[in-house]
Design a protein around this motif. Structure first.
Motif, PDB file in Angstrom:
ATOM      1  N   TYR A   1      -6.862  11.084   5.331  1.00 20.24           N
ATOM      2  CA  TYR A   1      -8.468  11.194   5.272  1.00 20.24           C
ATOM      3  C   TYR A   1      -8.946  12.279   4.444  1.00 20.24           C
ATOM      4  O   TYR A   1      -8.054  13.413   4.274  1.00 20.24           O
TER       5      TYR A   1
ATOM      6  N   ILE B   1     -10.745  10.969  14.852  1.00 18.16           N
ATOM      7  CA  ILE B   1      -9.773   9.977  14.255  1.00 18.16           C
ATOM      8  C   ILE B   1      -9.084   9.290  14.964  1.00 18.16           C
ATOM      9  O   ILE B   1      -8.141  10.024  15.465  1.00 18.16           O
TER      10      ILE B   1
ATOM     11  N   ILE C   1      -4.744  15.133   6.604  1.00 20.00           N
ATOM     12  CA  ILE C   1      -6.094  15.258   6.173  1.00 20.00           C
ATOM     13  C   ILE C   1      -5.717  16.296   4.854  1.00 20.00           C
ATOM     14  O   ILE C   1      -5.423  17.328   4.819  1.00 20.00           O
TER      15      ILE C   1
END
Length: 348
Positions: A301, A295, A285
């Protein structure tokens, strides 16, 4: 100060040595600033320009960079990992404490081996169990019935509340607070009623907890941090969070309650992760992202908005507020186009 020969370093790393095996290394440094007694590394070819002019005593490099190296070279598969291993051998960081300082309070029921060193003004409460070769810096507080396993290093002014479990060889930096109450309240007609937080915090082996990081105790169950988890400075871990082995979380990230984060995850700085989320293994992330749903697939992401010029940002901000209006207009146009594309009825 430790001094290592290049022959010894090559043996430790299973590296190919090109150069003087008897050369001595006493410290590590950057390619630009290292001296003849220091070891450096090159892991990214875009910094090769610094390699060609380095004054380092030796450089850890990949095989393809060897021809550019004007000094002693140690050829390895991953120079950065090799650098980390040798940096540990040459580490000059002092102990968190030496011997036993003044004004220490140790409850008679606590188990504290002679090998434990303790700085001044430390409080060790009833029922605490500490393993061998632990270092506890000045001004620390260890709450009742907490357990600290062997080899941990706790820097000054760390607070461990009651019932905390800290695994082997953990490093806890100054100002960290482990086991404070989670944010649990019920609202009765506008008045907040505290819910006692009766769980604890369980931290695995080989973890590092950054300065001023906080890990809240569980409400009913426990907050659990796996093995070899690294938390940067000023990270907030809320109650009942579970973090899997080998996950890394960068500074100023907030993880809300009852979230489960998998193994081998990497979470950038200043992220916000909502409560009761599940993040699977191997997720990355990027910084300033906000996670509002679970997720379930490994990947990278992002949601943070990169900086732009103020003029650009102001224009985009206006357009963002117009998104719903633009969406409605687009729907109307789609409906009109769909109507136009319909074949005429036979009655016409």
């Amino acid at each position: 100060m430790a001094q290592l020969t290049l022959a010894f370093i090559a043996e430790q790393l299973n590296a190919q040595l090109v150069g003087d095996a008897t050369a001595l290394i006493s410290a590590v440094g950057t390619l630009e600033d290292a001296t003849s007694s220091q070891l450096s590394f090159l892991s990214n070819s875009k910094y090769r320009k610094f390699l060609q002019s380095t004054q380092a005593g030796a450089v850890l490099i990949k095989a393809e960079d060897q021809s550019y190296c004007p000094v002693n070279a140690l050829i390895v598969n991953d120079p950065y990992v090799a650098f980390a291993k040798i940096a540990q051998l040459l580490d000059s960081t002092p102990a968190a404490a030496y011997g036993r300082g003044q004004n220490i309070v140790i409850d008679p029921s606590a188990s504290v081996p002679d090998s434990v060193v303790i700085g001044p003004n430390v409080v060790i409460s009833a029922g605490v169990v500490i393993g061998e070769n632990v270092q506890i810096g000045a001004g620390c507080f260890i709450g009742e019935n907490s357990k600290i396993a062997a080899g941990c290093k706790i820097w000054p002014n760390v607070t461990l509340y009651h019932g905390i479990q800290l695994g082997k060889n953990c490093l806890v930096h100054s100002g960290a607070v482990i086991g404070a109450d989670g944010f649990g309240f019920a609202n009765e007609r506008g008045r907040w009623l505290k819910i006692p937080q009766v769980g604890t915090v369980i931290i695995g082996d080989d973890c590092e907890i950054g300065a001023n990081t906080t890990i809240d105790r569980g409400a009913l169950g426990d907050t659990v941090i796996g093995n070899n988890v690294i938390l940067d400075n000023q990270v907030q871990i809320a109650h009942n969070v579970h973090i899997g082995d080998h996950t890394a979380i960068a500074g100023c990230t907030v993880v809300a309650g009852s979230t489960k984060i998998g193994r081998y995850c990497i979470i950038g700085g200043a992220c916000a992760i909502n409560g009761h989320m599940e993040i699977c293994d191997g997720v990355q992330i990027t910084g300033m992202s906000m996670i509002i749903k679970s997720i379930t697939e490994k990947g990278i992401y992002s949601s943070g908005t990169p900086a732009s010029t103020n003029l650009e940002w102001r224009k985009n901000s206006v357009r963002f507020r117009q998104l719903d209006q633009m969406y409605q207009k687009l729907r109307e146009l789609e409906q009109q186009m769909a109507a136009l594309s319909q074949p005429p009825s036979q009655d016409e």
